[in-house]
Design a protein around this motif. Structure first.
Motif, mmCIF file in Angstrom:
data_model
loop_
_atom_site.group_PDB
_atom_site.id
_atom_site.type_symbol
_atom_site.label_atom_id
_atom_site.label_comp_id
_atom_site.label_asym_id
_atom_site.label_seq_id
_atom_site.Cartn_x
_atom_site.Cartn_y
_atom_site.Cartn_z
ATOM 1 N N MET A 1 39.433 -19.763 47.070
ATOM 2 C CA MET A 1 39.907 -20.849 46.179
ATOM 3 C C MET A 1 41.174 -21.431 46.801
ATOM 4 O O MET A 1 42.192 -20.776 46.872
ATOM 5 C CB MET A 1 40.203 -20.236 44.797
ATOM 6 C CG MET A 1 40.660 -21.226 43.769
ATOM 7 S SD MET A 1 39.309 -22.108 42.987
ATOM 8 C CE MET A 1 38.358 -20.789 42.248
ATOM 9 N N ALA B 1 42.584 -26.946 44.996
ATOM 10 C CA ALA B 1 41.657 -26.804 43.871
ATOM 11 C C ALA B 1 42.382 -26.185 42.690
ATOM 12 O O ALA B 1 42.172 -26.541 41.545
ATOM 13 C CB ALA B 1 40.463 -25.963 44.288
ATOM 14 N N LEU B 2 43.277 -25.220 43.032
ATOM 15 C CA LEU B 2 43.938 -24.519 41.951
ATOM 16 C C LEU B 2 44.837 -25.441 41.145
ATOM 17 O O LEU B 2 44.917 -25.332 39.932
ATOM 18 C CB LEU B 2 44.784 -23.367 42.507
ATOM 19 C CG LEU B 2 44.026 -22.114 42.931
ATOM 20 C CD1 LEU B 2 44.963 -21.118 43.581
ATOM 21 C CD2 LEU B 2 43.341 -21.470 41.746
ATOM 22 N N SER C 1 41.297 -31.343 36.140
ATOM 23 C CA SER C 1 40.275 -32.302 35.729
ATOM 24 C C SER C 1 40.969 -33.397 34.928
ATOM 25 O O SER C 1 41.803 -33.113 34.073
ATOM 26 C CB SER C 1 39.227 -31.626 34.837
ATOM 27 O OG SER C 1 38.734 -30.466 35.448
ATOM 28 N N GLY D 1 35.034 -29.480 37.131
ATOM 29 C CA GLY D 1 36.005 -29.054 36.129
ATOM 30 C C GLY D 1 35.491 -29.267 34.730
ATOM 31 O O GLY D 1 34.771 -30.232 34.454
ATOM 32 N N THR E 1 48.440 -21.510 36.071
ATOM 33 C CA THR E 1 47.183 -21.646 36.825
ATOM 34 C C THR E 1 46.875 -20.312 37.486
ATOM 35 O O THR E 1 47.749 -19.732 38.145
ATOM 36 C CB THR E 1 47.303 -22.757 37.882
ATOM 37 O OG1 THR E 1 47.600 -23.984 37.217
ATOM 38 C CG2 THR E 1 45.995 -22.919 38.637
ATOM 39 N N PHE E 2 45.668 -19.849 37.299
ATOM 40 C CA PHE E 2 45.312 -18.551 37.856
ATOM 41 C C PHE E 2 43.841 -18.533 38.233
ATOM 42 O O PHE E 2 43.059 -19.402 37.831
ATOM 43 C CB PHE E 2 45.624 -17.435 36.852
ATOM 44 C CG PHE E 2 45.081 -17.674 35.463
ATOM 45 C CD1 PHE E 2 45.836 -18.353 34.514
ATOM 46 C CD2 PHE E 2 43.819 -17.208 35.107
ATOM 47 C CE1 PHE E 2 45.342 -18.564 33.240
ATOM 48 C CE2 PHE E 2 43.319 -17.420 33.830
ATOM 49 C CZ PHE E 2 44.081 -18.098 32.882
ATOM 50 N N GLU E 3 43.512 -17.520 39.001
ATOM 51 C CA GLU E 3 42.162 -17.428 39.520
ATOM 52 C C GLU E 3 41.416 -16.303 38.811
ATOM 53 O O GLU E 3 41.991 -15.260 38.504
ATOM 54 C CB GLU E 3 42.238 -17.127 41.025
ATOM 55 C CG GLU E 3 40.916 -17.259 41.744
ATOM 56 C CD GLU E 3 41.068 -17.014 43.241
ATOM 57 O OE1 GLU E 3 42.222 -16.834 43.693
ATOM 58 O OE2 GLU E 3 40.048 -17.009 43.935
ATOM 59 N N GLY F 1 34.485 -16.552 40.235
ATOM 60 C CA GLY F 1 34.463 -17.718 41.118
ATOM 61 C C GLY F 1 35.063 -18.951 40.477
ATOM 62 O O GLY F 1 34.673 -20.080 40.780
ATOM 63 N N LEU F 2 36.004 -18.734 39.588
ATOM 64 C CA LEU F 2 36.573 -19.866 38.838
ATOM 65 C C LEU F 2 38.096 -19.841 38.900
ATOM 66 O O LEU F 2 38.709 -18.791 39.092
ATOM 67 C CB LEU F 2 36.154 -19.801 37.363
ATOM 68 C CG LEU F 2 34.669 -19.930 37.066
ATOM 69 C CD1 LEU F 2 34.393 -19.653 35.590
ATOM 70 C CD2 LEU F 2 34.144 -21.307 37.450
ATOM 71 N N GLY F 3 38.677 -21.038 38.716
ATOM 72 C CA GLY F 3 40.102 -21.142 38.504
ATOM 73 C C GLY F 3 40.350 -21.667 37.106
ATOM 74 O O GLY F 3 39.470 -22.300 36.504
ATOM 75 N N THR G 1 43.433 -23.595 34.667
ATOM 76 C CA THR G 1 44.767 -24.104 34.355
ATOM 77 C C THR G 1 44.876 -24.107 32.844
ATOM 78 O O THR G 1 44.107 -24.772 32.154
ATOM 79 C CB THR G 1 44.982 -25.515 34.917
ATOM 80 O OG1 THR G 1 44.897 -25.482 36.333
ATOM 81 C CG2 THR G 1 46.352 -26.044 34.510
ATOM 82 N N ASP H 1 41.553 -25.883 31.312
ATOM 83 C CA ASP H 1 40.777 -26.518 32.380
ATOM 84 C C ASP H 1 40.189 -25.410 33.244
ATOM 85 O O ASP H 1 40.924 -24.694 33.930
ATOM 86 C CB ASP H 1 41.684 -27.435 33.204
ATOM 87 C CG ASP H 1 40.928 -28.269 34.230
ATOM 88 O OD1 ASP H 1 41.577 -28.964 35.024
ATOM 89 O OD2 ASP H 1 39.678 -28.227 34.244
ATOM 90 N N VAL H 2 38.878 -25.259 33.178
ATOM 91 C CA VAL H 2 38.173 -24.257 33.989
ATOM 92 C C VAL H 2 37.499 -24.987 35.142
ATOM 93 O O VAL H 2 36.787 -25.962 34.910
ATOM 94 C CB VAL H 2 37.134 -23.514 33.137
ATOM 95 C CG1 VAL H 2 36.339 -22.532 33.980
ATOM 96 C CG2 VAL H 2 37.804 -22.799 31.979
ATOM 97 N N PHE H 3 37.719 -24.541 36.362
ATOM 98 C CA PHE H 3 37.182 -25.310 37.483
ATOM 99 C C PHE H 3 36.614 -24.401 38.569
ATOM 100 O O PHE H 3 36.936 -23.210 38.650
ATOM 101 C CB PHE H 3 38.240 -26.254 38.064
ATOM 102 C CG PHE H 3 39.522 -25.576 38.457
ATOM 103 C CD1 PHE H 3 40.559 -25.468 37.545
ATOM 104 C CD2 PHE H 3 39.680 -25.033 39.727
ATOM 105 C CE1 PHE H 3 41.734 -24.830 37.891
ATOM 106 C CE2 PHE H 3 40.852 -24.409 40.071
ATOM 107 C CZ PHE H 3 41.887 -24.294 39.160
ATOM 108 N N ALA I 1 35.397 -24.667 42.871
ATOM 109 C CA ALA I 1 35.439 -25.480 44.090
ATOM 110 C C ALA I 1 34.475 -24.963 45.146
ATOM 111 O O ALA I 1 34.438 -25.473 46.267
ATOM 112 C CB ALA I 1 36.853 -25.526 44.649
#
Lengths: 208, 236, 161
Positions: A1, A5-6, A10, B120, B162-164, B169-171, B173, B194-196, B198
């Protein structure tokens, strides 16, 4: 990641910059006239210079008006949407219909300023502060402010929604055959208390 | 968990792609969306140039914002993104995802399959708290932790984390803030999730469906853990 | 030219746009909002159309006045025409505290020969405007109502001279 991207969110509707798109112009409302009335209008012209004659809109002026009204409708609906969880879906649909009707370019008096978000905001907060069950009829003042009108037989309450939660109001209340009239202005938070002696449920609630 | 009056003010699914679509193509091919989105505005980016000669700026058309007649359903097609969003009242996941499916398929038909770089899912929630019950810790679990300065309450705040979630497999915010309330005699707290993703982004919708459901489940869990039982009483 | 004053028994019509109509929650028209009779910024007098400017029977004069309005401005489908009697409008306005005497005069315009002006019309007296809207100037004609009135050539009447 990766970091980009982090930290890249959106986007939402309000994040995106927008501008008015060029809309198709509706054109002036057509009237079917009989020849006799065309002759009447022709025969009524006098040679005196215009005093208070209304200025006819140019085509570009009408296009601007249509865009402005559309923007006003959009802003108004977005503001309503933000508190829709407090109003309910059926309220929303009917209120949107009223907004569309009031801000219809075919019915709009071009002498009236197009309502801005401030008057819409006060109107919505008025509904919430009064905890009304009954929607008002909608109108617009000469200043372009939203006017909310509740009518129950001879009992009338009219509220003009000014910026910053201020309102101007006038009422006629019939009790035991006697009509009381009052008018005033102030903040929406005070309005229910001010209307208290007039039993505002007559306006804000549905009759049993 | 389903709520009778969900506090969602906006829900968004956004896909970004690297192969740009030029503005003229967007305008020409978006006509088919008009059946569902009769309203149209342009989206702009403002480009600023700072130099010894001064500051210059210009606005550049980057896409279209299409909206439904009631303005609650929005589709934005930009040079490098597709965004489907819904303003309150939230119609529920089934309806929202079905609309995304419909618009994704038409977008693919009109503009071709894209290689996506980011997906996202963002939900903005607003809790309207009666004045007098102003300690946000009663309602949310996401707030700044401050040393004891003797303040009677934390006043206003805004924070972003913001964290992983590597295993998923997601980030994420996650933002929370106090905001001016649109409701009289209230103050409001925003929980913005916000789930995203990449990586491993599919091109076909049938492969997206599972991914979106997964993102939504993650979003829901984050939301539920970000609010208290007291908050749930506000909108149940 | 000498000032021509309208008589108490005569009628005046005020155009009321859709936004100035009192409606219920379903957009059914119930009457008129106070601002229908309010002066706009910069206006010194209230504009109306004088029915008795025209010759003919009362309903013919009414029709002619409506047509004069239609010929002078955009009249939309949902708008209305508020018909009032000079005597009632005057009594209402002059009955207010500190009211000035109204002068209701014929004031022909290029596109409306039957135009009249209400001079010394009060500004910002919302209670007065509401009273007018509620009762003293509340008879409303729709466009359809007006179209049912008898048609004439709308010659100017003796009062116009």
């Amino acid at each position: 990641m990766n970091a980009l991207a982090l930290f890249n969110q959106s986007r939402t509707i309000t994040d995106l910059r927008q501008a008015g798109a060029q809309q198709g112009t509706g054109g002036p409302a057509s009237r079917s006239l009989t020849d006799i009335f065309e002759a009447i209008r022709t025969s009524q012209r006098v040679t005196k210079p215009a005093g208070m004659a209304r200025k006819l809109s140019t085509l570009s002026g009408e296009a601007d008006l249509e865009i402005a009204l559309k923007g006003s409708r959009t802003s108004f609906k977005v503001l309503v949407s933000r508190v829709s969880m407090h109003l309910g879906v059926s309220w929303l649909e009917k209120l949107f219909a009223q907004i569309d009707s009031l801000l219809d370019v075919d019915e709009w008096d071009a002498s009236d300023p197009v309502p801005n978000t401030e008057t819409a905001r006060t109107f919505i907060r008025l509904l919430l502060a009064m905890k009304v069950s009954r929607r008002p009829g909608l109108g617009v003042s000469n200043s372009g402010n939203i006017v909310a009108a509740w009518t129950a037989g001879p009992n009338r309450l009219t509220v003009e929604c000014l910026p910053n939660d201020r309102v101007r109001w006038v009422l006629a209340r019939v009790t035991d055959g006697e009509t009381e009239r009052a008018a005033g202005d102030g903040k929406i938070e005070r309005l229910r208390e001010i209307l208290g002696p007039y039993t505002p449920a007559v306006w804000f609630e549905y009759a049993d | 968990m389903d709520y009778s009056r969900p506090p969602i003010t906006e829900s968004v699914i956004e896909l970004r792609f690297s192969e740009e679509i030029d503005f003229e193509t967007i305008v020409k091919r978006s006509i088919k969306f008009k059946r569902n989105y009769p309203n149209e505005l342009k989206n702009f980016d403002v480009v600023g140039e700072f130099s010894e000669k001064g500051v210059f700026g210009k606005s550049v058309e980057v896409g279209l914002r299409l909206s439904s007649k009631d303005e609650l359903e929005v589709l934005s097609i930009n040079k490098n993104s597709l965004m489907v969003s819904h303003l309150a009242p939230y119609p529920g996941w089934n309806k929202f995802s079905a609309r995304f499916h419909r618009d994704f398929d038409l977008f693919t038909e009109l503009f071709g399959r894209r290689s996506f770089t980011r997906a996202g899912m963002r939900y903005i929630n607003r809790l309207d708290v009666p004045l007098g019950a102003s300690d946000e810790r009663k309602f949310i679990n996401v707030y700044p932790h401050l040393p004891d300065f003797g303040a009677s309450n934390t006043g206003t705040f805004a924070m972003t984390s913001t964290f992983e979630l590597a295993e998923q497999g997601l980030g994420v915010t996650l933002q929370s803030a106090t905001v001016e309330s649109p409701v009289p005699r209230c103050t409001s707290l925003v929980i913005d999730i916000d789930v995203f993703a990449a990586t491993d982004l599919p091109m076909r919708y049938d492969m997206w469906e599972g991914k979106l459901d997964h993102m939504r489940n993650v979003k829901n869990e984050i939301f539920e853990r970000s609010i208290t039982a007291e908050a749930r009483r506000l909108f149940s | 030219m000498p000032t021509k004053y309208l008589l108490d028994e005569e009628r005046i019509i005020r155009f009321v746009a859709w936004g100035k109509l009192r409606k219920d929650e379903d957009d059914n028209v119930l009457g008129v909002l106070p601002d229908a009779f309010a002066l706009r910024d910069g206006e010194q007098s209230l504009s109306v159309t004088w029915c008795e400017y025209f010759a003919g029977a009362a309903d013919e004069q009414l029709r002619c006045a409506v047509e004069a309005i239609r010929g002078s401005m955009k009249v939309s489908t949902k708008s209305r025409f508020a018909v009032g009697e000079v005597v009632r409008v005057r009594a209402c306005a002059e009955g207010r505290p500190n009211a000035r005497r109204l002068r209701i005069v014929h004031d022909p315009q290029v596109n409306n020969a039957a135009h009249a002006s209400l001079i010394n019309w009060p500004k910002d007296d919302w209670q007065l405007l509401e009273l007018l809207a509620e009762s003293e100037w509340s008879q409303l004609l729709t466009g359809t109502d007006a179209d049912l009135l008898p048609v004439t050539a709308c010659p100017a009447g003796p009062r116009s001279e």
